[in-house]
Design a protein around this motif. Structure first.
Motif, PDB file in Angstrom:
ATOM      1  N   PHE A  75       0.828  -1.210   0.000  1.00  0.00           N
ATOM      2  CA  PHE A  75       0.000   0.000   0.000  1.00  0.00           C
ATOM      3  C   PHE A  75       0.863   1.261   0.000  1.00  0.00           C
ATOM      4  O   PHE A  75       0.649   2.177  -0.812  1.00  0.00           O
ATOM      5  N   VAL A  76       1.850   1.319   0.888  1.00  0.00           N
ATOM      6  CA  VAL A  76       2.668   2.527   1.030  1.00  0.00           C
ATOM      7  C   VAL A  76       3.484   2.778  -0.238  1.00  0.00           C
ATOM      8  O   VAL A  76       3.595   3.918  -0.713  1.00  0.00           O
ATOM      9  N   TRP A 122       1.155   3.881  -3.104  1.00  0.00           N
ATOM     10  CA  TRP A 122       0.611   5.193  -2.773  1.00  0.00           C
ATOM     11  C   TRP A 122       1.669   6.269  -2.994  1.00  0.00           C
ATOM     12  O   TRP A 122       1.390   7.322  -3.584  1.00  0.00           O
ATOM     13  N   SER A 130       2.300   6.911  -6.726  1.00  0.00           N
ATOM     14  CA  SER A 130       1.244   7.611  -7.475  1.00  0.00           C
ATOM     15  C   SER A 130       0.858   8.948  -6.854  1.00  0.00           C
ATOM     16  O   SER A 130       0.004   9.656  -7.404  1.00  0.00           O
ATOM     17  N   ARG A 131       1.478   9.310  -5.742  1.00  0.00           N
ATOM     18  CA  ARG A 131       1.066  10.520  -5.020  1.00  0.00           C
ATOM     19  C   ARG A 131       1.367  11.793  -5.812  1.00  0.00           C
ATOM     20  O   ARG A 131       0.554  12.707  -5.864  1.00  0.00           O
ATOM     21  N   SER A 144      -3.518  -5.999  -6.784  1.00  0.00           N
ATOM     22  CA  SER A 144      -3.217  -6.170  -5.354  1.00  0.00           C
ATOM     23  C   SER A 144      -2.829  -7.607  -5.051  1.00  0.00           C
ATOM     24  O   SER A 144      -1.904  -7.866  -4.273  1.00  0.00           O
TER      25      SER A 144
END
Length: 274
Positions: A59-60, A63, A66-67, A110
């Motif tokens: 997840f991190v 994230w 794509s942040r 995922s």
């Protein structure tokens, strides 16, 4: 004779790895209870923590990748986009089809990276345990895949039409139905999640067992046996290194195959003909 007897005694002292090596003790306090004559325990184990850790890492990472999206991607964004594109285009779109694939990309994406990282923990120092060598975790993933596989088919076709699609092969004489319908039902609905789980579990279990055998066997031959056995121990360690490389390939391949089959099953459930 005495040297032979000593060697035999030393050899008997080696504890060969077995399934018990995968039953890791709980971390911290635990409660034991008896179930079907077997002592069981409730507690948090290392594989459980690895599941949570990998979920957080996946997840991190994506994230962060794509942040801050930009036309000229940073290295982190580039790696994230390549990983996403590999699953999106190489598995979801190619197998499910350009019309229906998009809603399933997040799930397949995922699933792939979650399984991949859990597999690779088997060769990463400190962890050195493939999470998917515990059959309960693999069956849980297979159950989710099975529910998705059945759910999308029923949603598109309706229950009875989907059941007919799965169990009644087209282009076959009705006289063959009594033989083929039970076989198709078992193959397409009952057996698929089991084989999906066993394929991943068996590869992770067997590969890790080999690594334990070569590592501990080599150590025992060098440290505990006479010098005459040292060359054999060195060979065992060399084989450990070679098997580790092959194990990495298997870990990546099994994550790919698991997700690939998921995409194929979804495509078959959405198809208008079986």
């Amino acid at each position: 004779m005495s040297s032979i007897a000593t060697s035999v005694t030393r050899a008997e002292g080696f504890q060969a790895p077995g399934p018990g090596d995968f039953n890791l003790p709980p971390i911290g306090p635990d409660k034991t209870f008896e179930f079907l004559g077997q002592e069981m325990y409730l507690g948090v184990t290392k594989p459980m923590l690895q599941l949570v850790l990998v979920a957080g890492v996946v997840f991190v990472f994506f994230w962060a990748a794509s942040r801050k999206r930009a036309m000229v991607p940073s290295r982190l964004q580039y790696v994230g986009e390549q990983g996403y594109g590999f699953v999106r285009n190489g598995m979801a779109r190619d197998l499910i089809g350009s019309k229906d694939f998009l809603p399933f990309v997040p799930y397949l994406f995922s699933l792939f990276f979650f399984i991949l990282l859990n597999n690779l923990l088997g060769v990463i120092p400190f962890f050195q345990f493939p999470t998917m060598s515990r059959i309960g975790f693999v069956y849980a993933l297979a159950l989710i895949s099975w529910l998705v596989y059945i759910g999308v088919g029923i949603k598109k076709h309706g229950f009875l039409a989907w059941l007919k699609l799965m169990c009644v092969p087209s282009g076959v004489s009705p006289a063959m139905y009594p033989l083929l319908i039970p076989l198709e039902f078992m193959s397409n609905i009952i057996v698929r999640p089991v084989t999906l789980a066993l394929r991943l579990f068996c590869n992770m279990f067997a590969g890790h067992m080999l690594l334990i055998l070569f590592a501990l066997g080599g150590e025992y031959l060098i440290m505990e046996m006479s010098l005459a056995y040292a060359p054999v121990g060195i060979v065992a360690w060399l084989l450990f290194g070679i098997v580790t490389v092959f194990e990495i390939l298997v870990q990546v391949l099994q994550a790919y195959v698991f997700v690939l089959l998921n995409a194929m099953y979804i495509q078959g459930s959405l198809a208008d003909e079986h």
